[in-house]
Motif scaffolding. Structure first.
Motif, PDB file in Angstrom:
ATOM      1  N   MET A 180      42.840  48.119  34.549  1.00 55.30           N
ATOM      2  CA  MET A 180      41.594  47.809  35.228  1.00 55.30           C
ATOM      3  C   MET A 180      42.154  46.621  36.092  1.00 55.30           C
ATOM      4  SD  MET A 180      39.238  44.441  33.523  1.00 55.30           S
ATOM      5  CE  MET A 180      40.104  43.364  33.259  1.00 55.30           C
ATOM      6  N   ASP A 181      41.958  47.470  37.347  1.00 60.44           N
ATOM      7  CA  ASP A 181      41.177  46.746  38.821  1.00 60.44           C
ATOM      8  C   ASP A 181      40.266  45.746  39.178  1.00 60.44           C
ATOM      9  OD1 ASP A 181      43.671  48.607  39.359  1.00 60.44           O
ATOM     10  OD2 ASP A 181      42.224  50.059  40.569  1.00 60.44           O
ATOM     11  N   ILE A 182      41.242  44.644  39.558  1.00 60.04           N
ATOM     12  CA  ILE A 182      40.662  43.503  39.968  1.00 60.04           C
ATOM     13  C   ILE A 182      40.287  43.333  41.239  1.00 60.04           C
ATOM     14  CG2 ILE A 182      40.493  40.567  40.126  1.00 60.04           C
ATOM     15  CD1 ILE A 182      41.055  40.958  37.014  1.00 60.04           C
ATOM     16  N   ILE A 183      39.882  43.325  42.116  1.00 57.04           N
ATOM     17  CA  ILE A 183      39.505  42.700  43.495  1.00 57.04           C
ATOM     18  C   ILE A 183      38.693  41.285  43.772  1.00 57.04           C
ATOM     19  CG2 ILE A 183      38.658  43.422  45.810  1.00 57.04           C
ATOM     20  CD1 ILE A 183      38.805  46.326  44.444  1.00 57.04           C
ATOM     21  N   TYR A 184      38.946  40.807  44.306  1.00 55.58           N
ATOM     22  CA  TYR A 184      39.097  39.370  44.071  1.00 55.58           C
ATOM     23  C   TYR A 184      38.914  38.207  45.717  1.00 55.58           C
ATOM     24  CZ  TYR A 184      43.709  38.351  43.738  1.00 55.58           C
ATOM     25  OH  TYR A 184      44.985  37.316  43.360  1.00 55.58           O
ATOM     26  N   GLY A 185      37.539  37.915  46.040  1.00 58.41           N
ATOM     27  CA  GLY A 185      37.525  37.391  47.424  1.00 58.41           C
ATOM     28  C   GLY A 185      36.359  38.262  48.460  1.00 58.41           C
ATOM     29  N   ARG A 186      35.498  37.215  49.057  1.00 58.52           N
ATOM     30  CA  ARG A 186      34.649  37.861  49.283  1.00 58.52           C
ATOM     31  C   ARG A 186      34.708  38.766  50.624  1.00 58.52           C
ATOM     32  NH1 ARG A 186      31.598  32.549  51.140  1.00 58.52           N
ATOM     33  NH2 ARG A 186      32.768  32.106  49.433  1.00 58.52           N
ATOM     34  N   ASN A 187      35.866  38.726  51.159  1.00 58.40           N
ATOM     35  CA  ASN A 187      35.905  39.750  52.316  1.00 58.40           C
ATOM     36  C   ASN A 187      36.908  41.416  51.534  1.00 58.40           C
ATOM     37  OD1 ASN A 187      35.920  38.631  54.571  1.00 58.40           O
ATOM     38  ND2 ASN A 187      37.374  37.513  54.753  1.00 58.40           N
ATOM     39  N   SER A 188      37.344  40.991  50.295  1.00 57.19           N
ATOM     40  CA  SER A 188      38.541  42.108  49.860  1.00 57.19           C
ATOM     41  C   SER A 188      37.070  42.736  49.321  1.00 57.19           C
ATOM     42  CB  SER A 188      39.225  42.021  48.729  1.00 57.19           C
ATOM     43  OG  SER A 188      40.022  41.289  49.623  1.00 57.19           O
ATOM     44  N   VAL A 189      36.311  42.461  48.067  1.00 58.99           N
ATOM     45  CA  VAL A 189      35.069  43.269  47.800  1.00 58.99           C
ATOM     46  C   VAL A 189      34.065  43.616  48.889  1.00 58.99           C
ATOM     47  CG1 VAL A 189      32.866  42.596  46.228  1.00 58.99           C
ATOM     48  CG2 VAL A 189      34.837  41.520  45.720  1.00 58.99           C
ATOM     49  N   SER A 190      33.657  42.844  50.205  1.00 66.76           N
ATOM     50  CA  SER A 190      32.713  43.222  50.489  1.00 66.76           C
ATOM     51  C   SER A 190      33.267  44.975  51.501  1.00 66.76           C
ATOM     52  CB  SER A 190      32.630  43.255  52.228  1.00 66.76           C
ATOM     53  OG  SER A 190      31.907  41.678  51.829  1.00 66.76           O
ATOM     54  N   GLU A 191      34.592  44.414  51.425  1.00 68.68           N
ATOM     55  CA  GLU A 191      35.340  46.005  51.953  1.00 68.68           C
ATOM     56  C   GLU A 191      35.043  47.064  51.216  1.00 68.68           C
ATOM     57  OE1 GLU A 191      36.630  46.791  55.202  1.00 68.68           O
ATOM     58  OE2 GLU A 191      35.977  44.669  56.002  1.00 68.68           O
ATOM     59  N   ALA A 192      35.495  46.702  50.167  1.00 67.79           N
ATOM     60  CA  ALA A 192      34.764  47.854  48.457  1.00 67.79           C
ATOM     61  C   ALA A 192      33.919  48.327  48.966  1.00 67.79           C
ATOM     62  CB  ALA A 192      36.212  47.285  47.503  1.00 67.79           C
ATOM     63  N   LEU A 193      33.463  47.418  48.790  1.00 65.47           N
ATOM     64  CA  LEU A 193      32.022  48.040  49.125  1.00 65.47           C
ATOM     65  C   LEU A 193      31.089  48.870  50.306  1.00 65.47           C
ATOM     66  CD1 LEU A 193      29.532  44.812  48.174  1.00 65.47           C
ATOM     67  CD2 LEU A 193      29.704  47.299  46.287  1.00 65.47           C
ATOM     68  N   ALA A 194      31.801  48.648  51.048  1.00 62.41           N
ATOM     69  CA  ALA A 194      31.826  49.323  53.053  1.00 62.41           C
ATOM     70  C   ALA A 194      32.218  51.179  52.782  1.00 62.41           C
ATOM     71  CB  ALA A 194      31.763  48.324  53.573  1.00 62.41           C
ATOM     72  N   SER A 195      33.226  50.931  51.644  1.00 65.68           N
ATOM     73  CA  SER A 195      34.312  52.252  51.479  1.00 65.68           C
ATOM     74  C   SER A 195      33.365  53.295  50.231  1.00 65.68           C
ATOM     75  CB  SER A 195      36.159  51.585  50.959  1.00 65.68           C
ATOM     76  OG  SER A 195      35.657  51.151  50.106  1.00 65.68           O
ATOM     77  N   GLY A 196      32.777  52.582  49.503  1.00 68.88           N
ATOM     78  CA  GLY A 196      32.247  53.954  48.775  1.00 68.88           C
ATOM     79  C   GLY A 196      33.336  53.436  47.536  1.00 68.88           C
ATOM     80  N   ARG A 197      34.238  52.516  47.081  1.00 60.93           N
ATOM     81  CA  ARG A 197      34.888  52.619  46.216  1.00 60.93           C
ATOM     82  C   ARG A 197      33.810  52.565  44.486  1.00 60.93           C
ATOM     83  NH1 ARG A 197      40.450  49.175  44.794  1.00 60.93           N
ATOM     84  NH2 ARG A 197      40.797  49.744  42.876  1.00 60.93           N
ATOM     85  N   ASN A 198      34.872  52.980  44.189  1.00 61.84           N
ATOM     86  CA  ASN A 198      33.856  52.904  42.662  1.00 61.84           C
ATOM     87  C   ASN A 198      34.087  51.825  41.665  1.00 61.84           C
ATOM     88  OD1 ASN A 198      32.240  53.642  40.353  1.00 61.84           O
ATOM     89  ND2 ASN A 198      33.963  54.545  39.549  1.00 61.84           N
ATOM     90  N   ILE A 199      32.604  50.725  42.027  1.00 66.38           N
ATOM     91  CA  ILE A 199      33.084  49.670  41.242  1.00 66.38           C
ATOM     92  C   ILE A 199      32.126  49.290  39.771  1.00 66.38           C
ATOM     93  CG2 ILE A 199      32.533  47.112  41.999  1.00 66.38           C
ATOM     94  CD1 ILE A 199      32.791  47.861  44.957  1.00 66.38           C
ATOM     95  N   ASP A 200      32.399  48.742  39.052  1.00 71.21           N
ATOM     96  CA  ASP A 200      31.474  48.848  37.641  1.00 71.21           C
ATOM     97  C   ASP A 200      31.467  47.817  37.540  1.00 71.21           C
ATOM     98  OD1 ASP A 200      32.418  50.744  36.626  1.00 71.21           O
ATOM     99  OD2 ASP A 200      34.573  49.928  36.276  1.00 71.21           O
TER     100      ASP A 200
END
Length: 64
Positions: free
Chosen positions: A1-21
């Motif tokens: 399980m990958d965990i991304i944390y931090g508002r900037n990192s999460v915002s970037e993941a959303l913007a990149s289209g990364r698959n987020i559960d």
């Protein structure tokens, strides 16, 4: 399980289209968190609220 944390990192993941559960956030009137919540819900990603202690445990003390 990958965990991304931090508002900037999460915002970037959303913007990149990364698959987020799901996204866990601390309930807060903070504008950045409201934006993350809005984008995630628009993309059909579950957004749940969590206590600071749970986020601390998941990130092993990392800044979230």
């Amino acid at each position: 399980m990958d965990i991304i944390y931090g508002r900037n990192s999460v915002s970037e993941a959303l913007a990149s289209g990364r698959n987020i559960d799901k996204i866990l956030i601390k309930e807060s009137p903070d504008g950045a968190l409201l934006k993350i919540k809005s984008i995630a819900r628009g993309d059909g990603i579950a957004v749940n609220f969590a206590e600071k202690e749970r986020l601390d445990a998941l990130t092993e003390g990392g800044v979230h």
